[in-house]
Scaffold this motif. Structure first.
Motif, PDB file in Angstrom:
ATOM      1  N   PHE A  12       1.061  -1.248  -0.116  1.00 32.35           N
ATOM      2  CA  PHE A  12       0.024  -0.187   0.084  1.00 32.35           C
ATOM      3  C   PHE A  12       0.977   1.247   0.038  1.00 32.35           C
ATOM      4  CE2 PHE A  12      -2.255  -3.578   1.958  1.00 32.35           C
ATOM      5  CZ  PHE A  12      -3.597  -3.402   1.319  1.00 32.35           C
ATOM      6  N   ARG A  13       0.865   2.135  -0.964  1.00 33.61           N
ATOM      7  CA  ARG A  13       1.591   3.161  -1.093  1.00 33.61           C
ATOM      8  C   ARG A  13       0.640   4.527  -0.372  1.00 33.61           C
ATOM      9  NH1 ARG A  13       5.479   3.852  -4.892  1.00 33.61           N
ATOM     10  NH2 ARG A  13       6.108   2.053  -3.993  1.00 33.61           N
ATOM     11  N   LEU A  14       1.141   5.064   0.480  1.00 34.48           N
ATOM     12  CA  LEU A  14       0.461   6.087   1.247  1.00 34.48           C
ATOM     13  C   LEU A  14       0.780   7.358   0.714  1.00 34.48           C
ATOM     14  CD1 LEU A  14       1.500   4.759   4.993  1.00 34.48           C
ATOM     15  CD2 LEU A  14      -0.518   4.374   3.672  1.00 34.48           C
ATOM     16  N   PRO A  15      -0.080   8.728   0.861  1.00 38.48           N
ATOM     17  CA  PRO A  15       0.028   9.752   0.243  1.00 38.48           C
ATOM     18  C   PRO A  15       1.439  10.387   0.285  1.00 38.48           C
ATOM     19  CG  PRO A  15      -1.841   9.772   1.496  1.00 38.48           C
ATOM     20  CD  PRO A  15      -1.145   8.507   1.824  1.00 38.48           C
ATOM     21  N   ASP A  16       2.369   9.906   1.444  1.00 34.72           N
ATOM     22  CA  ASP A  16       3.789  10.604   1.441  1.00 34.72           C
ATOM     23  C   ASP A  16       4.530   9.975   0.820  1.00 34.72           C
ATOM     24  OD1 ASP A  16       3.891   8.399   3.180  1.00 34.72           O
ATOM     25  OD2 ASP A  16       5.104   9.371   4.654  1.00 34.72           O
ATOM     26  N   GLY A  17       4.390   8.829  -0.020  1.00 35.32           N
ATOM     27  CA  GLY A  17       5.419   8.091  -0.848  1.00 35.32           C
ATOM     28  C   GLY A  17       5.878   6.894  -0.044  1.00 35.32           C
ATOM     29  N   SER A  18       5.656   6.683   1.176  1.00 39.19           N
ATOM     30  CA  SER A  18       6.063   5.728   2.197  1.00 39.19           C
ATOM     31  C   SER A  18       5.011   4.288   1.713  1.00 39.19           C
ATOM     32  CB  SER A  18       6.058   5.842   3.593  1.00 39.19           C
ATOM     33  OG  SER A  18       4.838   6.108   4.043  1.00 39.19           O
ATOM     34  N   ASP A  19       5.535   3.171   2.136  1.00 36.25           N
ATOM     35  CA  ASP A  19       4.605   2.067   1.949  1.00 36.25           C
ATOM     36  C   ASP A  19       4.388   1.316   3.259  1.00 36.25           C
ATOM     37  OD1 ASP A  19       4.710   2.151  -0.880  1.00 36.25           O
ATOM     38  OD2 ASP A  19       6.802   1.055  -1.090  1.00 36.25           O
ATOM     39  N   ILE A  20       3.152   0.475   3.264  1.00 36.33           N
ATOM     40  CA  ILE A  20       2.757  -0.532   4.153  1.00 36.33           C
ATOM     41  C   ILE A  20       2.841  -1.695   3.385  1.00 36.33           C
ATOM     42  CG2 ILE A  20       1.125  -1.438   5.606  1.00 36.33           C
ATOM     43  CD1 ILE A  20       0.084   1.446   6.197  1.00 36.33           C
ATOM     44  N   GLY A  21       3.700  -2.648   3.819  1.00 35.76           N
ATOM     45  CA  GLY A  21       3.848  -4.089   3.146  1.00 35.76           C
ATOM     46  C   GLY A  21       4.750  -3.834   2.385  1.00 35.76           C
TER      47      GLY A  21
END
Length: 118
Positions: A12-21
């Motif tokens: 999952f790509r978050l709005p700030d460019g970081s990822d979950i997973g």
């Protein structure tokens, strides 16, 4: 005889460019379940954090995914290509709710416009 569930690896790509997973999910997993997982793992340091799953939108292959659909129902031909599927997460800004409340209160006060024309 047991039925083998198809496993999908999703990031999952978050709005700030970081990822979950990335993490593995079965094809029977619903979009609302994915959103609950995102809420549980949301980084505490991010400013615009969602409160409920309704504050999140998941986008895959240019389509907004509906909460009641499973991954199998949302899967497109594009998803068959990569080994890890990246879904983009969009957070509903809290200012929209406040702006709606303000405009409702202005209507109740006589509809005074707060616009400035330069």
């Amino acid at each position: 005889m047991s039925v083998v569930q198809e496993q999908l690896e999703i990031r999952f790509r978050l709005p700030d460019g970081s990822d979950i997973g990335p993490k593995q999910y079965t094809a029977a997993t619903t979009v609302s379940t994915l959103k609950e997982c995102i809420l549980a793992e949301w980084p505490k340091e991010l400013e615009n954090s969602p409160k409920t799953i309704n504050d999140l939108k998941l986008i895959n292959a240019g389509k907004i995914l509906e909460n009641n659909k499973t991954l199998a129902e949302c899967k497109s031909a594009i998803c068959d290509l990569p080994s890890v599927i990246t879904m983009h997460v969009v957070v509903k800004p809290p200012s929209l709710e406040r702006a709606t409340e303000k405009s409702d209160s202005k209507k109740a006060d006589g509809g005074i416009c707060g616009c400035v024309i330069l």
